[in-house]
Design an enzyme around this catalytic site. Sequence first.
Site, PDB file in Angstrom:
ATOM      1  N   PRO A 145      17.293   0.422   6.500  1.00  0.00           N
ATOM      2  CA  PRO A 145      17.048  -1.031   7.335  1.00  0.00           C
ATOM      3  C   PRO A 145      18.426  -1.730   7.103  1.00  0.00           C
ATOM      4  CG  PRO A 145      16.070  -1.098   5.139  1.00  0.00           C
ATOM      5  CD  PRO A 145      16.393   0.355   5.285  1.00  0.00           C
ATOM      6  N   PRO A 146      18.842  -2.371   8.280  1.00  0.00           N
ATOM      7  CA  PRO A 146      20.021  -3.048   8.441  1.00  0.00           C
ATOM      8  C   PRO A 146      19.694  -4.197   7.550  1.00  0.00           C
ATOM      9  CG  PRO A 146      19.188  -2.519  10.783  1.00  0.00           C
ATOM     10  CD  PRO A 146      18.217  -2.160   9.767  1.00  0.00           C
ATOM     11  N   CYS A 147      20.536  -4.619   6.658  1.00  0.00           N
ATOM     12  CA  CYS A 147      20.721  -5.992   5.987  1.00  0.00           C
ATOM     13  C   CYS A 147      22.049  -6.765   5.795  1.00  0.00           C
ATOM     14  CB  CYS A 147      20.298  -5.354   4.490  1.00  0.00           C
ATOM     15  SG  CYS A 147      18.859  -4.623   4.486  1.00  0.00           S
ATOM     16  N   GLN A 148      21.853  -7.988   6.315  1.00  0.00           N
ATOM     17  CA  GLN A 148      22.841  -8.905   5.980  1.00  0.00           C
ATOM     18  C   GLN A 148      22.986  -9.743   4.854  1.00  0.00           C
ATOM     19  OE1 GLN A 148      21.256  -9.556   9.690  1.00  0.00           O
ATOM     20  NE2 GLN A 148      22.081  -7.513  10.049  1.00  0.00           N
ATOM     21  N   TRP A 168      22.388  -8.836   1.705  1.00  0.00           N
ATOM     22  CA  TRP A 168      22.705  -8.431   0.165  1.00  0.00           C
ATOM     23  C   TRP A 168      24.279  -8.981  -0.322  1.00  0.00           C
ATOM     24  CZ3 TRP A 168      19.182  -5.312  -0.149  1.00  0.00           C
ATOM     25  CH2 TRP A 168      18.839  -4.152   0.476  1.00  0.00           C
TER      26      TRP A 168
END
Length: 409
Positions: A89-92, A94
């Site tokens: 999953p792309p995560c901004q 973090w």
Amino acid sequence: MAQRATPEGRGFLDLFCGAGGISWGWSRAGFRPVASLDSDVPALRSHEWNFGDAHGLTLKRDLSTFTPQELGGLLPASDRTPFAVVGGPPCQGWSRAGRGKIRSIRGVATELLNDPRNQLYRRFLEYVEHFEAPVCVMENVPGMLSIEGVNIAQAVAKNIEDLGYTCTYQVVNARWFGVPQDRERLIFLGVRRGSGFDFDITRIRSFAGRFRRRLGLGSGTTVRDAIADLPPIEHGASEDPMIYHRKVGRPSGYARLMRQGCNPKQVTDHVTRVHNEQDLEAFSTMSEGMLYVDLDARFKRYRDDIFKDKYRRLYWERPSWTVTAHLAKDGYSHIHPGQSRTLSIREAARLQSFPDDFRFFGNIGDRFRQIGNAVPPLMAWGIAEYIRCHGLGRDLLHGHEIGRELKAV
Ligand SMILES: C[S@@+](CC[C@H](N)C(=O)[O-])C[C@H]1O[C@@H](n2cnc3c(N)ncnc32)[C@H](O)[C@@H]1O
């Protein structure tokens, strides 16, 4: 005691599937993609072409809104109990969790779940929770090991453990599996408690070596091994497919692996961008490994203190540096080691270990993005194979006549 069963027909869900680097690897290890979801149309067209609905559903869905319950409603009853849920999953969000003082891992784990920018990560966990698969695998960037001093990976593992899994994580380099590229990824492997499986990802490195050797690959597959057999082309080459001229000499073991099963007379996607005269001249002055900062001043269009490695020529005798989705914008970071141009789509695909019969759809930028975004198929295969061997009690590459197949190419 480990559960024994054949993986053939064992399903997996590929969330954020892209063109299908993970789907390819898991399929090659004998698993079946029962559903693959993404929101990007060109990537899904590639996925559908390469895997097809016969293998399961390829769905265009926005995973920020599409729920596991809705997916369950679309699947036939036999596919509602997949063996694995996999994806990256792309995560901004973090980076935000790493701010401030070091807090307890429980606190950071809660923060990750609450940060609105981590919606896709939360969704991934919801799918894991809903389908209760024996195995879940999540891929992400190694930077999570320390963001402003906080080990976000530990907090992610805690979230997965809270769903009833034992979770281990490990930085894995694609090179270990024979991919001609230095590419590190952080892999989380969750094994459902009570499933009877007992394996973890921290032992993957020695397995990867055995996997690579079994495929007939050496310890450091180079750019030469990867692309030297492809026909020489000019910048702007657009013929597709192109005749695959057998060069004098035998292609490397890696090149033969890439060509396995494809039409021996042709090569597809061996197309490149057009460059202006100034760039062509700049490329011609660059030796292997040379950076933008070292170019003659007359070729510089950007500030060289900020864009030191904006241009970089590959080495023939080394693996490539990481192939990124930035190739969708321009290809200067990966200049061909022997020709005055950036890489073709097929060359970038080779560096990522996509075999030559894998097709990419969309415009040139779409195709480079799908390649740069992918988990290298060979690495995905190695990880799935590890799970197959340790979880399902199969021998390494059971059912694959690799040696014989390669000799035939
Ligand atoms: C790193 S790529 C995945 C690569 C893939 N695992 C592979 O091996 O080829 C991340 C993917 O997430 C998809 N994505 C981003 N936001 C999404 C959303 N809201 N819903 C569904 N997919 C999304 C992107 O289109 C992209 O293909």
